[in-house]
Design an enzyme around this catalytic site. Structure first.
Site, PDB file in Angstrom:
ATOM      1  CB  CYS B 130      22.045 -34.168  37.492  1.00 54.38           C
ATOM      2  SG  CYS B 130      22.399 -32.474  37.931  1.00 54.38           S
ATOM      3  CE1 TYR B 131      18.122 -32.040  34.001  1.00 52.51           C
ATOM      4  CE2 TYR B 131      19.100 -30.865  35.854  1.00 52.51           C
ATOM      5  CZ  TYR B 131      18.006 -31.461  35.252  1.00 52.51           C
ATOM      6  OH  TYR B 131      16.807 -31.468  35.884  1.00 52.51           O
TER       7      TYR B 131
END
Lengths: 128, 502
Positions: B130-131
Site C-alpha cells: 500500500c505504501y
C-alpha cells in the site's frame, strides 16, 4: 582606557609590563593575562591621559598594543533577557534595569568569555 | 459576593471587563481590600517564559506520490518519532541533530518552522504494497503541513528549585552554569506571575481552559507529566496550533553540557469569581518559597541548603553562610510580563473568553520516584577487595616493589591512624626514580588530593569521577576513610562480561 598587549616569547622573557611601569611611572592594572608557549596576551587598564605614553613605551619594548573599544556584545534579536549570564560574570558586567531588560556595562568587561557558554540563546560574542 | 463566569464573559463581550496582570493584583488588593478587589477585577492574567524541555509538536505532512509510510524521519537532520501513522510524526524539543548535536535540535526545527523558514524532511521506509515508496527528501514550510499541533506533556511548573554547586568543579546543568564553591545561584520561574502559583488549588486550570501558548490561543489538556502539586510542583499538559505561534514566544536554546531545550511563553487567565481567587492571585514573590538545592550531588535526593523566596532570588544576590552569592534567572521575567500583558490585551479586546475546566486536575497528587526492581551495578559489585597499600613513611623503593609484586599501577597511601592520606601511581614512582635525590619517602611524592568512592556508589557515578579527573583508579573507602578496596579501569571490564549489560 584598556589596552590589549601582545608579546611574542621569541623576544625572550623581558618583563615588558614591569619595564613600562618603571620607565613611565604610570600604574598599570592588569585585568587578565594569558601566556602560552609561543605568545602572551594581557589586558591592561591605564589612565586615559597616559594611554599614548604607555602605548609608545610598550611598542618600543617589542609588544603589539591595541586599544580595546568594545567588550562583550549582545545580539538583541537572540537575547530574551533571561539573565543566565548575570551571576557567572566575574566583573558584574550584566544586570537588569527596572523593566528586567538586560543591561551590559561594556566598560567593565575583561573579555574572559565565561558568559558565552552560559547563555542559552547564543546571544553573546566577543569582539574579534 | 460571588461573580459567575457568565457575568465575566458578558463583560468581556461588551468590553467592560476589568483585566489586570497577576503582578498588579497585590497592590490592588492592598488598596481596595479583598471585597473591593473582587468587585473591581474580573480577570487576572498570568504568564511565564522559560525553558520547558518537555515540549514538541505533532506534524502531518500529507501523502506523497507514490505514497510512503515513514518509519524513520528527520527534520533538518533531527530525528522525529517514526512510530505514528504513515505521514504523522512527533518531534520533541530536546532531540538533537545527528550532525550538529547540541547546536541544533527539535526546538530549533520548531522555531525555524514558526519563523517561516523551510525545513528539510527526510524519511525512509521498508516499502509495502500500500505504501511502495522507500525514501523521500523534500523541503517543507509550516504552511505546507496539514496539521502542526504543539503538544507539550510537561509545561508551566508551578515553581522550581533554585540551584547551587558546593563542589570545587564548574558544573554545566539544565539549571545553567553553576560556579564551583557556591559561586552563584540559578533559578527559574516567574514567581508572582506564574500561572499555577496564582491558582494553587487548580480550581480554574484544567482540561479545555483557554491559554496563551507561544503567541497562539492554546488550551490546557490536563495535568502534566510528573505533576506534583502536593509538593508545590504542579505541571500542565498543553496544546496549541503551531501555525498561529510567534517566534517572540517560542525560542530554541542550548544549555551547555546538557543539551537542547525550548523556551516557551505560556499564560493562563483566571476568572475572579470569589474571595478565594482574590487571595490566591494576590500572591507576592516573597510568599513563594523554593528549596535551594545542591546540584553538586549527582543523586535524586540532592541536599537542600536552605529555603529561598522569589523576592530574594530576584534581588540579585542571596546570603549563604554570611556571604552574598549572586543569582541568575534562567527564565525571562520581562517576557513573562509580555505574555501576561498580551493575554490581558486579548481579553480586553474580547478575543478570548474564559471557560471552566471540563475535567478537574487533582491538586493533591504527589510524584513518586521510579520503582527500580532491578538495581544497576554498584561499586561493591565490581571492586577489588584484594589490594596493596603503602605507608606514608615507607621508602619509594619499597613502594616500587609493592607495585611490581601486586601487579598494580596504584597504591593507596595509609597514614599512621589507618586512614587514607594519599595515592601513588607508577607514574609518580617513575618520576621520582628519574629525578633521584629530591624525594625519599612515599609522603614526598604522593598525591594528597585523592578522589574516592564508596561501596554503595553507583558504577555510573564512579565512572564519571574517573573521566572528569582523568584518572584510572578510585580507592573505595568506608565512612572513617579506611580503604576497603580499589576500583580500577580493569574492574570496569567486568561490566562487559554480560552480567550487567543486557
Amino acid at each position: 582606557m584598556r589596552l590589549l598587549v601582545n608579546f611574542s616569547k621569541k623576544k625572550g622573557t623581558a618583563p615588558i609590563i614591569a619595564q613600562a611601569v618603571k620607565d613611565t611611572g604610570v600604574l598599570i592594572n592588569v585585568e587578565r593575562a594569558v601566556i602560552d608557549s609561543s605568545e602572551g596576551e594581557a589586558l591592561i587598564e591605564v589612565p586615559d591621559d597616559q594611554c599614548k605614553l604607555i602605548r609608545s613605551t610598550m611598542t618600543r619594548l617589542g609588544a603589539t598594543v591595541r586599544q580595546l573599544e568594545h567588550g562583550i556584545s549582545v545580539d538583541q534579536s537572540e537575547c530574551v533577557d533571561c539573565g543566565a549570564c548575570i551571576s557567572v560574570c566575574p566583573r558584574e558586567v550584566f544586570s537588569f534595569d527596572a523593566d528586567y531588560r538586560l543591561v551590559v556595562a561594556e566598560d567593565k568587561c575583561v573579555l574572559c568569555g565565561k558568559c558565552i557558554p552560559a547563555c542559552p540563546h547564543k546571544a553573546l560574542t566577543l569582539p574579534v | 459576593m460571588h461573580k459567575s463566569i457568565e457575568t465575566i464573559n458578558e463583560r468581556i463581550r461588551d468590553g467592560s471587563a476589568r483585566v489586570v496582570t497577576a503582578e498588579e493584583m497585590p497592590a490592588i488588593v492592598s488598596e481596595l481590600g479583598e471585597e473591593g478587589a473582587l468587585k473591581e477585577v474580573d480577570v487576572v492574567t498570568t504568564g511565564t517564559f522559560g525553558a520547558m524541555c518537555s515540549s514538541g509538536a505533532f506534524l502531518n505532512f500529507g501523502h506523497s506520490e507514490p505514497p510512503i509510510r515513514m518509519e524513520r524521519i528527520w527534520l533538518n537532520d533531527v530525528e522525529a518519532y517514526g512510530g505514528l501513522a504513515a505521514v504523522d510524526t512527533y518531534i520533541g524539543a530536546t532531540q538533537q541533530s545527528d550532525t550538529l548535536e547540541d547546536q541544533y535540535g527539535g526546538a530549533h526545527v520548531l522555531e525555524d518552522l514558526v519563523s517561516g523558514k523551510s525545513v528539510e524532511l527526510r524519511a525512509t521506509s521498508r516499502g509495502t504494497d500500500c505504501y511502495p515508496r522507500r525514501t523521500i527528501t523534500t523541503e517543507l514550510l509550516l504552511e505546507d503541513l496539514n496539521q502542526a499541533i504543539m503538544c507539550n506533556p510537561r509545561n508551566a511548573y508551578q515553581r522550581y528549585n533554585a540551584a547551587i554547586n558546593t563542589t570545587d568543579r564548574l558544573l554545566h546543568t539544565y539549571m545553567g552554569t553553576l560556579l564551583p564553591d557556591s559561586g552563584n545561584v540559578t533559578y527559574s520561574g516567574a514567581g508572582l506571575l506564574n500561572p499555577v502559583t496564582n491558582d494553587p488549588k487548580l480550581r480554574f486550570i484544567g482540561s479545555g481552559v483557554p491559554i496563551f501558548l507561544c503567541g497562539a490561543e492554546g488550551m490546557v489538556v490536563g495535568e502534566g507529566t510528573q505533576h506534583s502539586p502536593g509538593g508545590g510542583f504542579a505541571t500542565l499538559m498543553v496544546k496549541g496550533n503551531l501555525k498561529e505561534m510567534s517566534p517572540d514566544y517560542l525560542r530554541a536554546a542550548t544549555m551547555t553540557g546538557y543539551g537542547v531545550t525550548m523556551y516557551v511563553g505560556l499564560g493562563v487567565p483566571l476568572p475572579v469569581v470569589d474571595l478565594d481567587v482574590v487571595r490566591a492571585t494576590a500572591v507576592r514573590d516573597e510568599d513563594i518559597s523554593v528549596d535551594l538545592v545542591d546540584y553538586g550531588v549527582p543523586s535524586r535526593s540532592r541536599p537542600v541548603i536552605r529555603s529561598v523566596n522569589y523576592a530574594e532570588l530576584r534581588s540579585g544576590a542571596i546570603e549563604i553562610n554570611g556571604e552574598q552569592v549572586r543569582t541568575s534567572s534562567l527564565s525571562s521575567f520581562r517576557k513573562a510580563r509580555q505574555v501576561a500583558a498580551e493575554l490581558k490585551g486579548w481579553i480586553e479586546k474580547g478575543r478570548l473568553q474564559l471557560a471552566l475546566p471540563t475535567r478537574p486536575i487533582d491538586p493533591t497528587k504527589k510524584v513518586h520516584p521510579m520503582h527500580e526492581r532491578k538495581k544497576g551495578p554498584r561499586v561493591l559489585d565490581i571492586m577489588d577487595r584484594q589490594f596493596v597499600s603503602v605507608g606514608e613513611s615507607e621508602e619509594i623503593r619499597a613502594a616500587a616493589q609493592k607495585l611490581l609484586k601486586g601487579e598494580t599501577n596504584h597504591l593507596p597511601v595509609i597514614a599512621d591512624d589507618g586512614k587514607l592520606s594519599g595515592i601513588v601511581t607508577t607514574f609518580d614512582i617513575s618520576k621520582a626514580v628519574a629525578n633521584p635525590g629530591k624525594a625519599v619517602t612515599v609522603k614526598d611524592i604522593m598525591k594528597k588530593k585523592v578522589v574516592t568512592t564508596t561501596t554503595e556508589e553507583a558504577v555510573d557515578i564512579a565512572v564519571r569521577k574517573l573521566e572528569q579527573n582523568n584518572i584510572s583508579a578510585l580507592p573505595v573507602v568506608d565512612k572513617d576513610r579506611h580503604v576497603i578496596g580499589m576500583l580500577t579501569a580493569i574492574n570496569l571490564g567486568k561490566l562487559f562480561g554480560g552480567r550487567w549489560l543486557k
